[in-house]
Design a protein around this motif. Structure first.
Motif, mmCIF file in Angstrom:
data_model
loop_
_atom_site.group_PDB
_atom_site.id
_atom_site.type_symbol
_atom_site.label_atom_id
_atom_site.label_comp_id
_atom_site.label_asym_id
_atom_site.label_seq_id
_atom_site.Cartn_x
_atom_site.Cartn_y
_atom_site.Cartn_z
ATOM 1 N N ASP A 166 0.818 -1.214 0.000
ATOM 2 C CA ASP A 166 0.000 0.000 0.000
ATOM 3 C C ASP A 166 0.850 1.262 0.000
ATOM 4 O OD1 ASP A 166 -2.319 -1.565 0.095
ATOM 5 O OD2 ASP A 166 -2.444 -1.462 2.291
ATOM 6 N N ILE A 167 2.086 1.130 0.487
ATOM 7 C CA ILE A 167 2.978 2.293 0.530
ATOM 8 C C ILE A 167 4.211 2.076 -0.354
ATOM 9 C CG2 ILE A 167 2.199 3.069 2.798
ATOM 10 C CD1 ILE A 167 4.775 1.755 3.947
ATOM 11 N N GLY A 168 4.093 1.121 -1.286
ATOM 12 C CA GLY A 168 5.180 0.889 -2.226
ATOM 13 C C GLY A 168 6.379 0.167 -1.655
ATOM 14 N N GLN A 179 8.993 8.391 7.145
ATOM 15 C CA GLN A 179 8.495 9.710 7.520
ATOM 16 C C GLN A 179 7.459 10.234 6.533
ATOM 17 O OE1 GLN A 179 11.464 12.530 8.733
ATOM 18 N NE2 GLN A 179 10.213 14.304 8.195
ATOM 19 N N ALA A 180 7.642 9.926 5.256
ATOM 20 C CA ALA A 180 6.729 10.456 4.237
ATOM 21 C C ALA A 180 5.502 9.586 4.018
ATOM 22 C CB ALA A 180 7.471 10.639 2.915
ATOM 23 N N THR A 181 5.560 8.324 4.428
ATOM 24 C CA THR A 181 4.471 7.399 4.098
ATOM 25 C C THR A 181 3.630 6.978 5.296
ATOM 26 O OG1 THR A 181 6.073 5.581 4.236
ATOM 27 C CG2 THR A 181 5.574 6.468 2.031
ATOM 28 N N LEU A 182 4.274 6.664 6.420
ATOM 29 C CA LEU A 182 3.542 6.157 7.578
ATOM 30 C C LEU A 182 3.366 7.188 8.686
ATOM 31 C CD1 LEU A 182 5.033 2.536 7.868
ATOM 32 C CD2 LEU A 182 2.813 3.214 6.938
ATOM 33 N N TRP A 183 4.370 7.995 8.930
ATOM 34 C CA TRP A 183 4.282 8.945 10.035
ATOM 35 C C TRP A 183 3.118 9.918 9.895
ATOM 36 C CZ3 TRP A 183 9.985 10.633 11.449
ATOM 37 C CH2 TRP A 183 10.706 9.495 11.836
ATOM 38 N N PRO A 184 2.793 10.399 8.676
ATOM 39 C CA PRO A 184 1.659 11.331 8.573
ATOM 40 C C PRO A 184 0.323 10.734 9.018
ATOM 41 C CG PRO A 184 3.045 11.496 6.622
ATOM 42 C CD PRO A 184 3.520 10.292 7.391
ATOM 43 N N ILE A 185 0.197 9.415 8.979
ATOM 44 C CA ILE A 185 -1.054 8.790 9.419
ATOM 45 C C ILE A 185 -1.259 9.040 10.906
ATOM 46 C CG2 ILE A 185 -2.324 6.621 9.631
ATOM 47 C CD1 ILE A 185 -0.613 5.576 7.270
ATOM 48 N N THR A 209 -1.736 12.937 11.575
ATOM 49 C CA THR A 209 -3.069 13.433 11.263
ATOM 50 C C THR A 209 -4.085 13.006 12.313
ATOM 51 O OG1 THR A 209 -2.602 13.453 8.883
ATOM 52 C CG2 THR A 209 -4.913 13.401 9.528
ATOM 53 N N TRP A 210 -3.964 11.766 12.800
ATOM 54 C CA TRP A 210 -4.894 11.309 13.830
ATOM 55 C C TRP A 210 -4.727 12.133 15.108
ATOM 56 C CZ3 TRP A 210 -8.896 7.975 13.393
ATOM 57 C CH2 TRP A 210 -9.549 7.614 14.582
ATOM 58 N N ASP A 237 -6.901 10.133 1.833
ATOM 59 C CA ASP A 237 -5.941 9.380 1.029
ATOM 60 C C ASP A 237 -5.068 8.452 1.860
ATOM 61 O OD1 ASP A 237 -4.550 11.360 2.329
ATOM 62 O OD2 ASP A 237 -3.346 11.985 0.589
ATOM 63 N N THR A 238 -5.517 8.124 3.069
ATOM 64 C CA THR A 238 -4.749 7.233 3.934
ATOM 65 C C THR A 238 -4.638 5.845 3.307
ATOM 66 O OG1 THR A 238 -5.506 8.394 5.919
ATOM 67 C CG2 THR A 238 -4.633 6.168 6.225
#
Length: 321
Positions: free
Chosen positions: A273-275, A290-296, A299-300, A309-310
């Motif tokens: 899902d995150i390449g 940092q760019a793919t999982l940390w923003p999830i 944001t929460w 777009d999660t």
């Protein structure tokens, strides 16, 4: 078990923006940790407590803590008794259990956050057992938002089927045998984990599907007649990773079931899902994500919601155990 992402990286050094601290646990045991604090207090700014995985040093989470700090949070990281900054001179004879790590050590961090950051919302990140520890503090009602990653309490039948027998042999046979011989688990010499107190090993290796069936869970239930998970009324996001042999859907849901009063969302993310080809149990907190999982998680903590777009999929609450 030999997975490329099956063990934590070498402990990171907290950056120049962090300050070390010492805090007595609820029973007086000296705990060590680090604070990322903004110069000016602001009651609108949340403070995040990061609960580590079993016998993983809090320094493993330093870059993630700095990321949260850069995005407007104050942050506390700390080590449970017997680990890292909270390790005594001798591990032999140290009385420490999973319940001690939650009911005494994490509880002390909740109290510290309230004292050092008065009026600020308190959020929690819990990795692996750290998600369970988040439900063991008596002051759990103060938690506003909770994010767990691979969180569970190691019931062996919940391990991923393709790794189950090997993991059972490693963590439920070999680990307690070595602990019996040494007086503690010498995980650091084996390159598996940090050294681990014998009481924690007993909790981990006891093959029961109920937390109150673990030795220290039984004592907590006998003392108070209840488990404190229901004190947590936070908006809770449980993140599980598809190739994490510990944090399976069953394991994640088993723990989520204890948070009976929380508003719960379970997000299942496959590496694809995150390449990525693999992520595993520990890699979420590495800066490569940092760019793919940390923003999830960010944001929460900021909104209590998932972005549109999660990556991944929500697990229906009907799958709860």
């Amino acid at each position: 078990m030999t997975l490329p992402s099956a063990s934590p990286t070498r402990a990171q050094t907290p950056d120049k923006e962090s300050v070390p601290f010492h805090e007595p646990a609820a029973d007086g045991y000296p705990l060590g940790g680090f604070t990322w604090r903004h110069a000016l207090p602001d009651t609108r700014r949340p403070v995040v407590i990061i609960n580590a995985a079993t016998s993983v040093r809090c320094r493993h989470y330093s870059r993630f803590a700095a990321y949260l700090f850069a995005n407007g949070f104050d942050v506390l990281t700390y080590d449970y008794r017997g680990v890292g900054e909270s390790r005594p001179s001798s591990m032999k004879g140290l009385k420490a259990s999973w319940t001690d790590w939650g009911a005494l050590d994490f509880e002390a961090m909740l109290k510290r956050a309230q004292r050092e950051f008065p009026g600020q919302p308190i959020d929690v990140i819990g990795h692996s057992f750290g998600g369970c520890a988040a439900g063991l503090g008596a002051s759990g009602q103060v938690i506003r938002r909770l994010v767990t990653v691979g969180a569970q309490f190691a019931y062996w039948r919940d391990y991923a089927p393709e790794h189950r027998l090997r993991m059972f042999g490693k963590w439920h046979v070999l680990m307690p045998l070595l602990t019996l011989f040494c007086g503690y688990f010498p995980g650091k010499r084996l390159g598996w984990l940090e050294d681990t107190p014998a009481g924690v090993v007993r909790d981990w290796s006891t093959p029961t599907p109920r937390y109150e069936g673990r030795p220290s869970g039984r004592k907590l239930l006998a003392r108070d007649g209840r488990l404190p998970f229901a004190e947590v009324r936070a908006k809770a996001l449980a993140i599980s990773i598809g190739d994490d042999p510990y944090g399976t859907v069953a394991a994640t849901e088993r723990l989520l079931g204890y948070f009976s009063q929380a508003e719960k969302t379970h997000l299942r993310i496959e590496p694809q899902d995150i390449g990525e080809q693999e992520v595993g149990h520990f890699a979420f907190f590495r800066s490569a994500y940092q760019a793919t999982l940390w923003p999830i998680a960010l944001t929460w903590l900021q909104t209590g919601e998932l972005a549109s777009d999660t990556p991944g999929r929500k697990i229906p609450r009907s799958q709860a155990l």
